[in-house]
Design a protein around this motif. Structure first.
Motif, PDB file in Angstrom:
ATOM      1  N   ALA A 193       0.669   2.561  -1.953  1.00 33.32           N
ATOM      2  CA  ALA A 193       1.233   2.036  -1.890  1.00 33.32           C
ATOM      3  C   ALA A 193       1.024   2.992  -0.053  1.00 33.32           C
ATOM      4  O   ALA A 193       1.727   2.042   0.841  1.00 33.32           O
ATOM      5  CB  ALA A 193       2.851   3.564  -2.098  1.00 33.32           C
ATOM      6  N   THR A 194       0.394   3.599  -0.411  1.00 31.03           N
ATOM      7  CA  THR A 194      -0.043   4.142   1.036  1.00 31.03           C
ATOM      8  C   THR A 194      -0.722   3.284   1.400  1.00 31.03           C
ATOM      9  O   THR A 194      -0.684   2.585   3.012  1.00 31.03           O
ATOM     10  CB  THR A 194      -1.098   5.341   1.286  1.00 31.03           C
ATOM     11  N   ARG A 195      -1.610   2.156   1.168  1.00 29.75           N
ATOM     12  CA  ARG A 195      -2.301   1.049   1.587  1.00 29.75           C
ATOM     13  C   ARG A 195      -1.086   0.009   2.221  1.00 29.75           C
ATOM     14  O   ARG A 195      -1.534  -0.329   3.409  1.00 29.75           O
ATOM     15  CB  ARG A 195      -3.242   0.759   0.885  1.00 29.75           C
ATOM     16  N   VAL A 207       4.695  -4.484   1.222  1.00 27.89           N
ATOM     17  CA  VAL A 207       4.289  -2.786   0.559  1.00 27.89           C
ATOM     18  C   VAL A 207       4.259  -3.040  -0.928  1.00 27.89           C
ATOM     19  O   VAL A 207       3.103  -2.185  -1.570  1.00 27.89           O
ATOM     20  CB  VAL A 207       5.243  -1.665   0.528  1.00 27.89           C
ATOM     21  N   VAL A 208       4.564  -4.008  -1.890  1.00 19.61           N
ATOM     22  CA  VAL A 208       4.614  -3.917  -3.094  1.00 19.61           C
ATOM     23  C   VAL A 208       3.252  -5.084  -3.909  1.00 19.61           C
ATOM     24  O   VAL A 208       2.657  -4.513  -4.601  1.00 19.61           O
ATOM     25  CB  VAL A 208       6.037  -4.309  -4.104  1.00 19.61           C
ATOM     26  N   LEU A 209       3.378  -6.016  -2.578  1.00 21.00           N
ATOM     27  CA  LEU A 209       2.198  -6.952  -2.651  1.00 21.00           C
ATOM     28  C   LEU A 209       1.267  -5.921  -2.547  1.00 21.00           C
ATOM     29  O   LEU A 209       0.003  -6.403  -3.051  1.00 21.00           O
ATOM     30  CB  LEU A 209       2.968  -8.198  -1.860  1.00 21.00           C
ATOM     31  N   LEU A 210       1.032  -5.833  -1.008  1.00 21.48           N
ATOM     32  CA  LEU A 210       0.096  -5.350  -1.362  1.00 21.48           C
ATOM     33  C   LEU A 210      -0.774  -4.010  -1.594  1.00 21.48           C
ATOM     34  O   LEU A 210      -1.960  -3.932  -1.998  1.00 21.48           O
ATOM     35  CB  LEU A 210       0.075  -4.981   0.543  1.00 21.48           C
ATOM     36  N   SER A 211       0.230  -3.496  -2.672  1.00 22.35           N
ATOM     37  CA  SER A 211      -0.579  -2.390  -3.160  1.00 22.35           C
ATOM     38  C   SER A 211      -0.734  -2.415  -4.631  1.00 22.35           C
ATOM     39  O   SER A 211      -1.900  -2.243  -5.365  1.00 22.35           O
ATOM     40  CB  SER A 211       0.916  -0.905  -4.044  1.00 22.35           C
ATOM     41  N   GLY A 212      -0.487  -4.044  -4.903  1.00 21.66           N
ATOM     42  CA  GLY A 212      -1.143  -4.666  -6.011  1.00 21.66           C
ATOM     43  C   GLY A 212      -2.157  -5.074  -6.064  1.00 21.66           C
ATOM     44  O   GLY A 212      -3.400  -5.456  -6.598  1.00 21.66           O
ATOM     45  N   VAL A 213      -2.306  -6.145  -4.203  1.00 15.69           N
ATOM     46  CA  VAL A 213      -3.605  -6.679  -3.683  1.00 15.69           C
ATOM     47  C   VAL A 213      -4.206  -5.657  -4.221  1.00 15.69           C
ATOM     48  O   VAL A 213      -6.117  -5.226  -4.225  1.00 15.69           O
ATOM     49  CB  VAL A 213      -3.352  -7.377  -2.762  1.00 15.69           C
ATOM     50  N   ALA A 214      -4.286  -4.023  -3.010  1.00 15.59           N
ATOM     51  CA  ALA A 214      -5.074  -2.855  -3.265  1.00 15.59           C
ATOM     52  C   ALA A 214      -5.960  -2.171  -4.126  1.00 15.59           C
ATOM     53  O   ALA A 214      -6.624  -2.236  -4.054  1.00 15.59           O
ATOM     54  CB  ALA A 214      -4.357  -2.355  -2.099  1.00 15.59           C
ATOM     55  N   ALA A 215      -4.516  -2.406  -5.694  1.00 21.86           N
ATOM     56  CA  ALA A 215      -5.393  -2.167  -6.178  1.00 21.86           C
ATOM     57  C   ALA A 215      -6.783  -2.906  -7.277  1.00 21.86           C
ATOM     58  O   ALA A 215      -6.860  -2.608  -8.229  1.00 21.86           O
ATOM     59  CB  ALA A 215      -4.134  -1.883  -7.857  1.00 21.86           C
ATOM     60  N   THR A 216      -6.253  -4.057  -7.074  1.00 19.22           N
ATOM     61  CA  THR A 216      -7.591  -4.994  -7.820  1.00 19.22           C
ATOM     62  C   THR A 216      -8.925  -4.693  -6.315  1.00 19.22           C
ATOM     63  O   THR A 216      -9.512  -5.567  -7.280  1.00 19.22           O
ATOM     64  CB  THR A 216      -7.292  -6.569  -7.124  1.00 19.22           C
ATOM     65  N   LEU A 252       6.946   6.073   5.332  1.00 13.40           N
ATOM     66  CA  LEU A 252       6.401   5.912   4.128  1.00 13.40           C
ATOM     67  C   LEU A 252       5.258   5.551   3.418  1.00 13.40           C
ATOM     68  O   LEU A 252       4.535   6.822   2.546  1.00 13.40           O
ATOM     69  CB  LEU A 252       6.880   4.720   3.354  1.00 13.40           C
ATOM     70  N   HIS A 253       4.237   5.565   4.514  1.00 12.89           N
ATOM     71  CA  HIS A 253       2.836   5.288   4.218  1.00 12.89           C
ATOM     72  C   HIS A 253       1.862   7.193   4.958  1.00 12.89           C
ATOM     73  O   HIS A 253       1.911   7.206   3.979  1.00 12.89           O
ATOM     74  CB  HIS A 253       2.188   4.370   5.809  1.00 12.89           C
ATOM     75  N   VAL A 254       2.657   7.718   5.525  1.00 15.50           N
ATOM     76  CA  VAL A 254       2.363   9.407   5.764  1.00 15.50           C
ATOM     77  C   VAL A 254       2.154   9.730   4.842  1.00 15.50           C
ATOM     78  O   VAL A 254       1.416  10.657   4.082  1.00 15.50           O
ATOM     79  CB  VAL A 254       2.975   9.679   7.335  1.00 15.50           C
ATOM     80  N   VAL A 255       3.718  10.075   4.400  1.00 18.60           N
ATOM     81  CA  VAL A 255       4.423  10.474   2.552  1.00 18.60           C
ATOM     82  C   VAL A 255       3.310  10.671   2.038  1.00 18.60           C
ATOM     83  O   VAL A 255       4.031  11.277   1.152  1.00 18.60           O
ATOM     84  CB  VAL A 255       5.791  10.966   2.715  1.00 18.60           C
ATOM     85  N   THR A 256       3.286   9.044   1.305  1.00 19.30           N
ATOM     86  CA  THR A 256       2.518   8.731   0.465  1.00 19.30           C
ATOM     87  C   THR A 256       1.194   9.250   0.166  1.00 19.30           C
ATOM     88  O   THR A 256       0.603   9.748  -0.487  1.00 19.30           O
ATOM     89  CB  THR A 256       3.072   7.233   0.094  1.00 19.30           C
ATOM     90  N   ALA A 257       0.873   9.427   1.727  1.00 22.89           N
ATOM     91  CA  ALA A 257      -0.654   9.178   1.513  1.00 22.89           C
ATOM     92  C   ALA A 257      -0.774  11.495   1.956  1.00 22.89           C
ATOM     93  O   ALA A 257      -1.929  11.700   1.071  1.00 22.89           O
ATOM     94  CB  ALA A 257      -1.592   8.991   2.954  1.00 22.89           C
TER      95      ALA A 257
END
Lengths: 94, 196
Positions: free
Chosen positions: B9-11, A33-42, B62-67
């Motif tokens: 975080a949603t993604r 989740v943390v890693l993909l959040s970072g990837v999504a951010a870029t 977590l996905h739903v709440v953050t969205a």
């Protein structure tokens, strides 16, 4: 050849494996989740890195200008500018 | 501090949830196919299927709440519960809502399985086959980065994994060697119960 599935040793080993794999999946999931959040951010257009934001900003006016300049030059160009600005302020087009 | 981290975080949680849901579906198909090896008894597949399903639901939460709390989309809780009621990408988001609710039905009936009949539980459990493709379509349709280099391979691997598992299941003629004996025993015991 392995022991019978109902053998206590096999059962204990199997249950331990289930526990370990579940914990691993949860840990990897949280890390991902943390890693993909970072990837999504870029990669998400219009975010802080600006890689895709610049692409959006350059693509929109070109398309608008080339296709509708002769028809509605005054109406379409300001709309595109307003839209880009609004997304930039709120964090980008998602 | 920007609130864009909520979107990231949603993604992230959404993708992890999809990957886990894929694993759950694959393990479920392998359970039905009675897959086992010397070092991997069937109860390991079943236990992992059950545990990963609960883990997947946690990441889905977590996905739903953050969205929902993300101010950019301003979805609101109604859109998270009522399918196709969101103003934001109505169709694609609605698919996600339907997928989540199907998964919820599967989860609740699994928790209540001792009080439900086997066939009721099983029929509802088949909804997972509808929930998973909807989750994939939701992933592809909702995000602007669905075709990016990092998300496309993840979606592809998930699709290939489920299709391979389903094909494996379909190609096995009868995974339960005692199916005929079991059904005749059930019929006989049912007949005896009726006679008694």
């Amino acid at each position: 050849m392995g022991q019978h599935p109902d053998h206590p040793a096999t059962r204990d080993r199997g249950l331990r494996r289930v526990r370990h794999l579940t914990l691993a999946a949860t840990g990897l999931g949280a890390g991902a989740v943390v890693l993909l959040s970072g990837v999504a951010a870029t990669t998400i257009p219009g975010t802080s890195t600006g890689t895709a934001a610049s692409a959006t900003a350059s693509a929109t006016p070109t398309a608008e200008a080339s296709s509708s300049a002769s028809l509605q030059p005054a109406a379409s160009a300001p709309q595109a500018t307003t839209s880009t600005t609004a997304h930039a302020v709120t964090g980008g087009s998602r | 501090l920007s609130t864009t981290w909520l979107w990231y975080a949603t993604r992230g949680a959404g993708v992890v949830s999809l990957v886990l849901l894929t694993a759950v579906v694959v393990l479920g198909v392998l359970t039905v196919a009675r897959f086992e090896t010397a070092g991997w008894p069937r109860f390991v597949t079943q236990g992992l299927h059950r545990n990963l399903a609960l883990t997947s639901v946690a990441f889905l939460g977590l996905h739903v709440v953050t969205a929902v709390v993300d101010p950019f989309t301003n979805l609101g809780w109604v859109a998270a519960v009522v399918p196709f009621s969101s103003y934001y990408r109505t169709f694609w988001l609605g698919l996600g809502t339907v997928s989540m609710e199907l998964l919820g039905a599967v989860l609740i009936t699994s928790l209540l399985r001792p009080w439900l009949g086997h066939w009721t539980w099983r029929i509802v459990h088949w909804l997972a086959y509808a929930s998973w493709p909807m989750a994939v379509l939701h992933t592809i349709g909702t995000g602007t980065d669905a075709w990016s280099l990092w998300l496309l391979p993840i979606n592809a691997v998930c699709a290939v994994a489920v299709l391979t598992a389903v094909l494996y299941r379909v190609r096995i003629p009868n995974p339960d060697p005692l199916a005929a004996a079991r059904s005749s025993f059930r019929a006989a015991s049912g007949g005896l119960r009726e006679a008694g």
